[in-house]
Design a protein around this motif. Sequence first.
Motif, PDB file in Angstrom:
ATOM      1  N   GLY B 141     -31.546 -42.961   0.432  1.00  0.00           N
ATOM      2  CA  GLY B 141     -31.212 -42.074  -0.678  1.00  0.00           C
ATOM      3  C   GLY B 141     -32.469 -41.479  -1.262  1.00  0.00           C
ATOM      4  N   ALA B 145     -30.552 -37.746  -4.543  1.00  0.00           N
ATOM      5  CA  ALA B 145     -29.196 -38.115  -4.115  1.00  0.00           C
ATOM      6  C   ALA B 145     -28.193 -37.915  -5.247  1.00  0.00           C
ATOM      7  CB  ALA B 145     -29.153 -39.566  -3.635  1.00  0.00           C
ATOM      8  N   THR B 150     -26.750 -38.762  -0.223  1.00  0.00           N
ATOM      9  CA  THR B 150     -27.718 -39.505   0.575  1.00  0.00           C
ATOM     10  C   THR B 150     -27.774 -38.940   2.008  1.00  0.00           C
ATOM     11  OG1 THR B 150     -26.046 -41.116   1.199  1.00  0.00           O
ATOM     12  CG2 THR B 150     -27.333 -41.596  -0.794  1.00  0.00           C
ATOM     13  N   LYS B 152     -26.434 -39.596   4.755  1.00  0.00           N
ATOM     14  CA  LYS B 152     -25.207 -39.391   5.540  1.00  0.00           C
ATOM     15  C   LYS B 152     -24.630 -37.993   5.357  1.00  0.00           C
ATOM     16  CE  LYS B 152     -22.810 -42.693   3.884  1.00  0.00           C
ATOM     17  NZ  LYS B 152     -21.691 -43.606   3.848  1.00  0.00           N
ATOM     18  N   ARG B 153     -24.852 -37.414   4.181  1.00  0.00           N
ATOM     19  CA  ARG B 153     -24.265 -36.096   3.932  1.00  0.00           C
ATOM     20  C   ARG B 153     -24.932 -35.009   4.775  1.00  0.00           C
ATOM     21  NH1 ARG B 153     -23.528 -33.956  -2.165  1.00  0.00           N
ATOM     22  NH2 ARG B 153     -22.373 -35.934  -2.321  1.00  0.00           N
ATOM     23  N   VAL B 175     -20.510 -27.547  10.989  1.00  0.00           N
ATOM     24  CA  VAL B 175     -20.538 -28.362   9.768  1.00  0.00           C
ATOM     25  C   VAL B 175     -19.247 -29.150   9.564  1.00  0.00           C
ATOM     26  CG1 VAL B 175     -22.247 -26.959   8.570  1.00  0.00           C
ATOM     27  CG2 VAL B 175     -19.819 -26.376   8.363  1.00  0.00           C
ATOM     28  N   GLN B 185     -20.850 -40.904  11.257  1.00  0.00           N
ATOM     29  CA  GLN B 185     -20.918 -41.589   9.967  1.00  0.00           C
ATOM     30  C   GLN B 185     -20.911 -43.107  10.126  1.00  0.00           C
ATOM     31  OE1 GLN B 185     -21.197 -40.147   6.701  1.00  0.00           O
ATOM     32  NE2 GLN B 185     -21.834 -38.436   7.993  1.00  0.00           N
ATOM     33  N   ARG B 203     -28.132 -31.162   8.791  1.00  0.00           N
ATOM     34  CA  ARG B 203     -27.738 -29.971   8.048  1.00  0.00           C
ATOM     35  C   ARG B 203     -28.813 -29.672   7.002  1.00  0.00           C
ATOM     36  NH1 ARG B 203     -24.509 -29.020   3.436  1.00  0.00           N
ATOM     37  NH2 ARG B 203     -24.401 -31.261   3.002  1.00  0.00           N
TER      38      ARG B 203
END
Lengths: 451, 451
Positions: B141, B145, B150, B152-153, B175, B185, B203
């Motif tokens: 993070g 964040a 964090t 993962k996004r 996306v 994920q 991304r």
Amino acid sequence: MVVAIVGAEHVRADAPSLAAYGQDALGQGHPPDLVVMPANTQEVAAVARLCNAGRVPLVVRGAGTGYTGGAVPTSGGLVLSMERMNRILEIDEVNLLAVVEPNVINGDLQRAVEGVGLFYPPDPASLDTSSIGGNVAECAGGPRAFKYGTTKRYVLALEAVLPTGEIIETGSKAVKNVVGYDLTQLLVGSEGTLAIVTKVTLRLIPKPPTQATVLAMFADIQGAVDAVSALIQRRVVPAAIELVDDDSLRAVREHTGQEFAPPGTGAVLIVEADGTQAAVDEDIDRVARACRDVGAMRVTLAVDAVEREQIWSLRRLLSPALKATGLKKINHDVVVPRGRVPELFAVIQELKARYGLRVASFGHAGDGNIHVNLMVNPAAADETARAKDAERVLFERVVALEGSISGEHGIGFAKAPYLGLELSADEIALMKRVKAAFDPNGILNPGKIIP
Amino acid sequence: MVVAIVGAEHVRADAPSLAAYGQDALGQGHPPDLVVMPANTQEVAAVARLCNAGRVPLVVRGAGTGYTGGAVPTSGGLVLSMERMNRILEIDEVNLLAVVEPNVINGDLQRAVEGVGLFYPPDPASLDTSSIGGNVAECAGGPRAFKYGTTKRYVLALEAVLPTGEIIETGSKAVKNVVGYDLTQLLVGSEGTLAIVTKVTLRLIPKPPTQATVLAMFADIQGAVDAVSALIQRRVVPAAIELVDDDSLRAVREHTGQEFAPPGTGAVLIVEADGTQAAVDEDIDRVARACRDVGAMRVTLAVDAVEREQIWSLRRLLSPALKATGLKKINHDVVVPRGRVPELFAVIQELKARYGLRVASFGHAGDGNIHVNLMVNPAAADETARAKDAERVLFERVVALEGSISGEHGIGFAKAPYLGLELSADEIALMKRVKAAFDPNGILNPGKIIP
């Protein structure tokens, strides 16, 4: 017996019910042998144990608005309809989250949280009919996903029942959690094949103070596609960038008695901006300039909330309008890297020419996620066969463009035969092992995702 | 043999190397029997097959900056150091993404993408030393964040090698992607126990045009905590809300020769806003008002980028400064629902009093994610034992507050004994089955996460 678990009045075995629960928005499927409507998590767990012991196929159903057959049996068995588990349990204004049962309707949740100044971004076109549980099962998106992301970004925690009957809780009410494997994210989008979601904890955000919607009209699809490219190049990130092509505009005009834009309009973009007034003004200005620079015929700003809602309700009418043509609507939600939308539309033009089909396309252009609808007259000689060929070519092209055959609707059974176009044998074998880790006897939603 | 795969010059077996690769930022661990440095995915796959065939523990190591021992062996075996796979392969300005090898340093990637007007939000305090692969393994993070989420996004796709040697690709450059299970994920945050990540597609977003940083000083921790509550209540969502308590301020003052704030300051908040100038001005104004309303002694705005960077470099110096005290720093990154930060700090005060320990706390208050550092003098009678007791009570309280025992650092082996405080036996059993679906022989990072 299942009657002992949920009560006779919550079990259906009559032919009309079985037929009704044997279909979803795809319009295909197989009737179940039994429909069961549990009231709570314990009843769900008891039904799961019963099905697991008897090796009975168990298909979870939300509102039945899915496009890939995820909520209907492929071979009988039991449909577990979550319709009675439809309460908003908690809207927590301090921690900015909501806890809901799976069959809360998306739009009802949105209205409830907006009533206290909060915001739940995911807004599938089905928002007034689809359930949060179904949204979680398919990882629903919608126009606002461009700025805010899809359902997965908002799911903090899940209560779920394993097909073997154990009740698990994934994640927590904290916005960060790295304790063990991220089963929450694994369950989101798993299409009811891994576990039965019985409770959803959703992250909320403050409601944007202002929203504004622009409608940009173009002579042809190329103009609209150029505008999307211009917006991406100029790094304009409004809340939504939606594209509607001429066939879709025509369907709305002919079947709703309303219209987006005057005849002669070949394509429109719907662009929404939100945030502070200053930020919205700046975004709208940049959007309008970009659209005009690439030759928009007209760019109009919705004057008030009523006009905004008119535009968005028309957008949500696209699918019903296409259905109303009487043609069979084969709906695909392919997605490509956002900069490759022009190449995707080149593919669509090629398919129209090569297969002599009517193809209506619209959707989330900012995300590269376009709903490509092959419009088929089943009576017309070999049109269905040509559509099948076109479908496969579309999927092959999308994968070649480094995209994906589904951005929102999932695989269900409708797209399962094409999984191998995108995933390798090793990847599919791994997914089968993950499935077995949750569902050793394969009772949960058999025939979905994995061919 | 492994030498045949990577070449003798990329294998280490000398005692100093084995000792060095047997530790990470936690300062504990077990030396490997061999350190291997692959150059590419094929070499990784070959090493994995070899280890799998010989049932040799395989521990993947990035930059070794983790706090829970995720990158070090618990019982010998082979450390696969990714240090040679450190190239930025692609920065795609059209599709707003980057493709990198795992050992690219976070800060190097940030500078590279900001050079072309793009932005990679995740900013762990270790950003100048930690690798993207490690960030992915732990789901790192950082301050930003709060607004941006964090790691993962931002992970769109992964190339990874299974412990059995298959090379898989998860996700895509689009996306949105709901084709099959979300293995992307699932791998993010799996701490190198499921697969070996060899390529990461991230991304990116447009770089915010403006940033501003406010430093708010309070007489005591309660004032700072009240300010956090006020910001959440007023729905102010800046880019970051960081809190630093008095023990942490003291450590910076005593061990860096610099200081955040004049003596007498009991706690500070660092609040950053970003976006358009208008949006930033509005956020900063609301932040300053909220801090003053709850009794801030002083609220200062960094006048320029240099002053901003001074504040953030001090923030990143907190961990080194606490280490420099000479005391043993037992670092926990507990997280609670964001509105419950006051209750968390009440727990911290209770621990200080009850166990007579120095506890330095700082971190991501806006996310409810606080780094609670138990400062222990191992020489002092039973202080280590008291810290152990305090640690367990802290974790129990955090779970009781509906939070989590780790928001960023993961479990590794350091927190594995406490997994059962947060997860049920059924949940842990399910995670073991998921692990077995990826790693049937349990060779990958044994002894981590699951006790």
